[in-house]
Design a protein around this motif. Structure first.
Motif: not given
Length: 288
Positions: A164-193
């Motif tokens: 929620e603290h990230l600019h919307v454009d940066d939130a999308e960019g960071q999610l793409r970075e997370i996808i890139r660094v995750l191993k196949p089948g890896g998971q991202y757990l995100c908690v946000t209000p």
């Protein structure tokens, strides 16, 4: 700005988050944070690489009574225990876990004894006690979006109160970075209000939508859309209390409930006794 007016029921929000500051300090905080947040919202991607650090540094420097400018300890250990409980089902003794927006990295340091490698990422490391860090702990500095790790190198990524603290454009960019660094089948757990029960930044005392450092508060629909749109193959939502997983409700049921509340004036359902635990915050797990 200068003419900020507190909501008539602002004290109810204060009790909920245990904020004891007098009205004039709430107004001072709101006016400063809104001004700084507007700089972030209007900035370019290149400007934000510097601005994230600058605006938060200015906020905390000018507001010594800010709720986050308080000594560590007490509730901190309880929070870490809850986060460990939430993450443990996803981890193994050989896991590589990446914590985004780590702050003092207390969670990553706690996880290090249970996993292969604990990696903590943030815009600054000033709060981290490196003297107590084990050999399998690593800190990564970021300007807000990039993650300086190889492709397919992380088993589990985690963030709490970051997206929620990230600019919307940066939130999308960071999610793409997370996808890139995750191993196949890896998971991202995100908690946000959740925006349904928000706002959850200082604007909760003044506005009906977030106008402070929460660049965007999400609901189940927008979370699912942005996760799938940036490359996650599957998205699930957890209901957890105290870090203990209670259920993984169907998306359709969660979305129907929040749409009902979004269409109902807040003043009606805020006074009712409703089972709002699933809507106070969103806990999403995206799988690569």
């Amino acid at each position: 700005m200068g003419n900020a007016k507190l909501k008539s029921d602002y004290k109810r929000f204060q009790r909920r988050i245990r904020d004891t500051r007098p009205p004039e300090r709430l107004i001072a905080h709101y006016e400063l944070e809104r001004r700084l947040a507007e700089r972030l919202r209007a900035s370019s991607s290149d400007e934000r690489a510097r601005l994230y650090t600058d605006v938060y540094s200015e906020l905390f420097a000018k507001l010594p009574d800010h709720p986050q400018n308080k000594p560590a300890g007490g509730p901190q250990s309880g929070r870490i225990a809850k986060e460990v409980r939430l993450l443990r089902p996803l981890l193994t003794p050989t896991s590589v876990c990446l914590e985004l927006g780590c702050g003092d990295a207390a969670l990553s340091l706690a996880l290090a004894s249970m996993i292969g490698t604990a990696i903590a990422l943030d815009i600054t490391d000033v709060l981290i006690d490196f003297a107590s860090a084990p050999s399998n702990f690593q800190f990564l500095k970021t300007s807000g979006v990039e993650i300086s790790l190889p492709d397919n190198s992380v088993d589990v990524a985690y963030s709490n109160q970051l997206m929620e603290h990230l600019h919307v454009d940066d939130a999308e960019g960071q999610l793409r970075e997370i996808i890139r660094v995750l191993k196949p089948g890896g998971q991202y757990l995100c908690v946000t209000p959740s925006r349904v029960t928000g706002p959850h930044d200082v604007s909760c005392y003044f506005d009906e939508t977030a106008t402070g450092f929460h660049m965007r508060e999400y609901d189940y629909g927008s979370m699912r859309e942005i996760f799938l749109g940036t490359g996650f193959s599957r998205v699930e939502f957890l209901v957890a209390v105290g870090g203990r997983r209670l259920a993984t409700p169907p998306y359709a049921a969660l979305r129907a409930l929040e749409l009902l509340l979004l269409r109902t004036p807040k003043f009606l359902w805020r006074k009712m006794t409703l089972p709002l635990t699933p809507l106070m915050g969103i806990t999403a797990i995206g799988t690569k």
